[in-house]
Scaffold this motif. Structure first.
Motif, PDB file in Angstrom:
ATOM      1  N   LYS A   1       0.835  -1.197   0.000  1.00  0.00           N
ATOM      2  CA  LYS A   1       0.000   0.000   0.000  1.00  0.00           C
ATOM      3  C   LYS A   1       0.876   1.255   0.000  1.00  0.00           C
ATOM      4  CE  LYS A   1      -3.668   2.588   0.489  1.00  0.00           C
ATOM      5  NZ  LYS A   1      -4.604   2.813  -0.651  1.00  0.00           N
ATOM      6  N   LEU A   2       1.949   1.226   0.782  1.00  0.00           N
ATOM      7  CA  LEU A   2       2.859   2.374   0.821  1.00  0.00           C
ATOM      8  C   LEU A   2       3.461   2.625  -0.558  1.00  0.00           C
ATOM      9  CD1 LEU A   2       4.411   4.551   2.391  1.00  0.00           C
ATOM     10  CD2 LEU A   2       6.133   2.812   2.931  1.00  0.00           C
ATOM     11  N   VAL A   3       3.854   1.574  -1.253  1.00  0.00           N
ATOM     12  CA  VAL A   3       4.423   1.726  -2.596  1.00  0.00           C
ATOM     13  C   VAL A   3       3.403   2.397  -3.517  1.00  0.00           C
ATOM     14  CG1 VAL A   3       5.161   0.464  -4.664  1.00  0.00           C
ATOM     15  CG2 VAL A   3       6.068  -0.162  -2.420  1.00  0.00           C
ATOM     16  N   GLU A   4       2.150   1.946  -3.473  1.00  0.00           N
ATOM     17  CA  GLU A   4       1.104   2.538  -4.315  1.00  0.00           C
ATOM     18  C   GLU A   4       0.922   4.017  -4.002  1.00  0.00           C
ATOM     19  OE1 GLU A   4      -2.386   0.281  -3.624  1.00  0.00           O
ATOM     20  OE2 GLU A   4      -1.600  -1.575  -4.508  1.00  0.00           O
ATOM     21  N   VAL A   5       0.914   4.345  -2.716  1.00  0.00           N
ATOM     22  CA  VAL A   5       0.706   5.734  -2.298  1.00  0.00           C
ATOM     23  C   VAL A   5       1.869   6.612  -2.753  1.00  0.00           C
ATOM     24  CG1 VAL A   5       0.655   7.233  -0.278  1.00  0.00           C
ATOM     25  CG2 VAL A   5      -0.822   5.235  -0.360  1.00  0.00           C
ATOM     26  N   VAL A   6       3.086   6.143  -2.526  1.00  0.00           N
ATOM     27  CA  VAL A   6       4.267   6.921  -2.908  1.00  0.00           C
ATOM     28  C   VAL A   6       4.293   7.134  -4.421  1.00  0.00           C
ATOM     29  CG1 VAL A   6       6.787   6.875  -3.052  1.00  0.00           C
ATOM     30  CG2 VAL A   6       5.657   6.288  -0.898  1.00  0.00           C
ATOM     31  N   GLU A   7       3.979   6.094  -5.184  1.00  0.00           N
ATOM     32  CA  GLU A   7       3.972   6.230  -6.639  1.00  0.00           C
ATOM     33  C   GLU A   7       2.916   7.232  -7.090  1.00  0.00           C
ATOM     34  OE1 GLU A   7       3.570   2.276  -8.196  1.00  0.00           O
ATOM     35  OE2 GLU A   7       5.722   1.868  -8.047  1.00  0.00           O
ATOM     36  N   ASP A   8       1.750   7.220  -6.445  1.00  0.00           N
ATOM     37  CA  ASP A   8       0.699   8.185  -6.797  1.00  0.00           C
ATOM     38  C   ASP A   8       1.145   9.619  -6.513  1.00  0.00           C
ATOM     39  OD1 ASP A   8      -1.027   6.262  -7.687  1.00  0.00           O
ATOM     40  OD2 ASP A   8      -2.187   6.142  -5.819  1.00  0.00           O
ATOM     41  N   VAL A   9       1.767   9.822  -5.349  1.00  0.00           N
ATOM     42  CA  VAL A   9       2.220  11.175  -4.981  1.00  0.00           C
ATOM     43  C   VAL A   9       3.294  11.649  -5.958  1.00  0.00           C
ATOM     44  CG1 VAL A   9       3.369  12.542  -3.206  1.00  0.00           C
ATOM     45  CG2 VAL A   9       1.615  10.898  -2.550  1.00  0.00           C
ATOM     46  N   LEU A  10       4.225  10.762  -6.294  1.00  0.00           N
ATOM     47  CA  LEU A  10       5.280  11.138  -7.230  1.00  0.00           C
ATOM     48  C   LEU A  10       4.719  11.409  -8.628  1.00  0.00           C
ATOM     49  CD1 LEU A  10       8.149   8.704  -6.175  1.00  0.00           C
ATOM     50  CD2 LEU A  10       8.109  11.185  -5.873  1.00  0.00           C
ATOM     51  N   ASN A  11       3.742  10.611  -9.043  1.00  0.00           N
ATOM     52  CA  ASN A  11       3.125  10.843 -10.356  1.00  0.00           C
ATOM     53  C   ASN A  11       2.419  12.197 -10.396  1.00  0.00           C
ATOM     54  OD1 ASN A  11       3.939   8.541 -11.760  1.00  0.00           O
ATOM     55  ND2 ASN A  11       2.254   7.309 -10.940  1.00  0.00           N
ATOM     56  N   ASN A  12       1.782  12.571  -9.288  1.00  0.00           N
ATOM     57  CA  ASN A  12       1.149  13.904  -9.230  1.00  0.00           C
ATOM     58  C   ASN A  12       2.193  15.008  -9.367  1.00  0.00           C
ATOM     59  OD1 ASN A  12      -1.418  12.854  -8.898  1.00  0.00           O
ATOM     60  ND2 ASN A  12      -1.319  12.893  -6.662  1.00  0.00           N
ATOM     61  N   LYS A  13       3.339  14.810  -8.718  1.00  0.00           N
ATOM     62  CA  LYS A  13       4.401  15.812  -8.811  1.00  0.00           C
ATOM     63  C   LYS A  13       4.961  15.867 -10.235  1.00  0.00           C
ATOM     64  CE  LYS A  13       8.562  17.460  -6.453  1.00  0.00           C
ATOM     65  NZ  LYS A  13       9.508  17.252  -5.330  1.00  0.00           N
ATOM     66  N   LYS A  14       5.058  14.711 -10.900  1.00  0.00           N
ATOM     67  CA  LYS A  14       5.546  14.691 -12.277  1.00  0.00           C
ATOM     68  C   LYS A  14       4.578  15.416 -13.210  1.00  0.00           C
ATOM     69  CE  LYS A  14       8.201  10.391 -11.895  1.00  0.00           C
ATOM     70  NZ  LYS A  14       8.309   8.979 -12.326  1.00  0.00           N
ATOM     71  N   ARG A  15       3.264  15.269 -12.947  1.00  0.00           N
ATOM     72  CA  ARG A  15       2.278  15.967 -13.788  1.00  0.00           C
ATOM     73  C   ARG A  15       2.425  17.481 -13.654  1.00  0.00           C
ATOM     74  NH1 ARG A  15      -1.212  12.124 -11.216  1.00  0.00           N
ATOM     75  NH2 ARG A  15      -1.402  10.254 -12.512  1.00  0.00           N
ATOM     76  N   GLU A  16       2.730  17.928 -12.442  1.00  0.00           N
ATOM     77  CA  GLU A  16       2.954  19.359 -12.244  1.00  0.00           C
ATOM     78  C   GLU A  16       4.176  19.829 -13.028  1.00  0.00           C
ATOM     79  OE1 GLU A  16       3.305  19.985  -8.084  1.00  0.00           O
ATOM     80  OE2 GLU A  16       1.229  19.420  -7.629  1.00  0.00           O
ATOM     81  N   LEU A  17       5.207  18.979 -13.069  1.00  0.00           N
ATOM     82  CA  LEU A  17       6.429  19.358 -13.783  1.00  0.00           C
ATOM     83  C   LEU A  17       6.231  19.373 -15.297  1.00  0.00           C
ATOM     84  CD1 LEU A  17       9.137  17.447 -11.690  1.00  0.00           C
ATOM     85  CD2 LEU A  17       8.815  19.915 -11.835  1.00  0.00           C
ATOM     86  N   ILE A  18       5.250  18.618 -15.785  1.00  0.00           N
ATOM     87  CA  ILE A  18       4.986  18.636 -17.221  1.00  0.00           C
ATOM     88  C   ILE A  18       4.574  20.033 -17.664  1.00  0.00           C
ATOM     89  CG2 ILE A  18       3.393  17.803 -19.004  1.00  0.00           C
ATOM     90  CD1 ILE A  18       3.434  15.084 -17.650  1.00  0.00           C
ATOM     91  N   ASN A  19       3.823  20.736 -16.806  1.00  0.00           N
ATOM     92  CA  ASN A  19       3.370  22.088 -17.128  1.00  0.00           C
ATOM     93  C   ASN A  19       4.496  23.117 -17.021  1.00  0.00           C
ATOM     94  OD1 ASN A  19       0.700  21.207 -17.509  1.00  0.00           O
ATOM     95  ND2 ASN A  19       0.289  21.312 -15.312  1.00  0.00           N
ATOM     96  N   ASP A  20       5.490  22.813 -16.205  1.00  0.00           N
ATOM     97  CA  ASP A  20       6.613  23.744 -16.033  1.00  0.00           C
ATOM     98  C   ASP A  20       7.885  22.929 -15.803  1.00  0.00           C
ATOM     99  OD1 ASP A  20       8.038  26.070 -15.785  1.00  0.00           O
ATOM    100  OD2 ASP A  20       7.430  26.466 -13.720  1.00  0.00           O
ATOM    101  N   PRO A  21       8.365  22.244 -16.843  1.00  0.00           N
ATOM    102  CA  PRO A  21       9.477  21.302 -16.667  1.00  0.00           C
ATOM    103  C   PRO A  21      10.823  22.001 -16.502  1.00  0.00           C
ATOM    104  CG  PRO A  21       8.904  21.460 -18.978  1.00  0.00           C
ATOM    105  CD  PRO A  21       7.888  22.289 -18.231  1.00  0.00           C
ATOM    106  N   PRO A  22      11.808  21.278 -15.967  1.00  0.00           N
ATOM    107  CA  PRO A  22      13.173  21.816 -15.930  1.00  0.00           C
ATOM    108  C   PRO A  22      13.659  22.120 -17.346  1.00  0.00           C
ATOM    109  CG  PRO A  22      12.983  19.846 -14.557  1.00  0.00           C
ATOM    110  CD  PRO A  22      11.709  19.949 -15.339  1.00  0.00           C
ATOM    111  N   LEU A  23      14.538  23.093 -17.454  1.00  0.00           N
ATOM    112  CA  LEU A  23      15.042  23.494 -18.772  1.00  0.00           C
ATOM    113  C   LEU A  23      15.708  22.328 -19.492  1.00  0.00           C
ATOM    114  CD1 LEU A  23      16.589  26.970 -17.875  1.00  0.00           C
ATOM    115  CD2 LEU A  23      14.447  26.526 -19.089  1.00  0.00           C
TER     116      LEU A  23
END
Length: 306
Positions: free
Chosen positions: A199-221
């Protein structure tokens, strides 16, 4: 954008996979050989994932998505002292590594009870050098709730673990809470323990995926894995480092495990996409062993700084 994947298979003909990753413009993040089994964490362009899948089938290997690969996670315990360390913290660390995570154990200096627990500004800054923090707490609901000051102003996603069931609305400053992982005086090897870790793995992956989606809108150079590859190719001292993953990828940068005072100028002058790294990233001394922390600018940060 890149997709992070984990290849698990035999060593035989693995060179064909490595050559394909290189031809596609991908990068091997980490490679481990366990007896006759090879485990490769890689990052490949999204458009080329199917080609990696086809090669893995050809080699009779298993290929899985690895959202935690290319991320650095802090696993925080109130202390690392024997009398207070939640035993689950060690097993959490070991289990996450099976899914591609690069994690660091951090013990706070003052955590031997809910009345005296504390966190310093330097400890917060060290935790915030990571992509995500997991606070491994104990077995009493009130104690966990009373310790919210440890993480309520941490400026990265926070996941808390503990034994009791606690509704997430009782912990407004965290991104997720996972129960059944408190102070347990044994290894986490039973059915309930494994289910909690999954369950922890699923939760961590979901949180990280949400953070990656945010970076898609404003990615590193520049994608961090490109920076990682440039540093490894241009800094000879990396090859002499005995640290595991001497250049550790993060979602918005890399951690270089070389002494800042001795090597920061070399890192600043690494050329990435015809630009010096110092022109596209903030390069500073890490609070972890005086390593070098590289945080890549994105478009919005450049506008703010201009």
């Amino acid at each position: 954008m890149y997709e992070t994947l984990t290849f698990t298979g035999g060593v035989h003909k693995s060179d064909e996979l490595k050559e394909l990753i290189e031809d596609l413009g991908g990068i091997i993040l980490q490679e481990n050989i366990l007896q006759s089994e090879l485990v490769i964490n890689m990052a490949v362009p999204l458009d080329d994932v199917e080609k990696i899948e086809e090669k893995s089938k050809e080699l009779l290997a298993k290929l899985t998505s690895a959202p935690m690969a290319g991320c650095e996670i802090a696993i925080v315990s109130p202390t690392l002292a024997r009398h207070h360390l939640p035993h689950s913290a060690c097993d959490i660390s070991e289990y996450l590594r099976k899914f591609g995570a690069k994690d660091n154990m951090i013990g706070l200096a003052r955590g031997d009870g809910k009345g005296t627990a504390g966190i310093t500004e330097d400890e917060k800054k060290l935790i915030e050098e990571h992509d995500l923090a997991i606070f491994a707490l104990g077995s009493f609901k009130q104690c966990i709730l009373d310790k919210s000051f440890l993480y309520d102003d941490i400026d990265i996603p926070v996941v808390v673990t503990g034994a009791p069931e606690i509704a997430l609305d009782e912990m407004p400053s965290v991104d997720a809470y996972v129960d059944n992982l408190g102070r347990i005086p044994r290894r986490l090897r039973r059915g309930n323990d494994i289910r909690a870790l999954k369950k922890l793995v699923e939760v961590v992956e979901d949180v990280l995926n949400n953070k990656k989606r945010e970076l898609i809108n404003d990615p590193p150079l520049v994608p961090p894995i490109i920076v990682k590859n440039a540093i490894e190719n241009q800094i000879p001292a990396i090859k002499d480092s005995i640290s595991p993953t001497p250049v550790t990828s993060q979602l918005d940068g890399v951690r270089v495990k070389l002494d800042y005072d001795k090597y920061h100028e070399d890192i600043e002058n690494v050329v990435v996409d015809n630009k010096k790294l110092k022109d596209i990233a903030d390069i500073k001394k890490s609070l972890m062993y005086d390593y070098i922390l590289v945080k890549i600018y994105n478009e919005s940060s450049l506008v703010e700084n201009s």
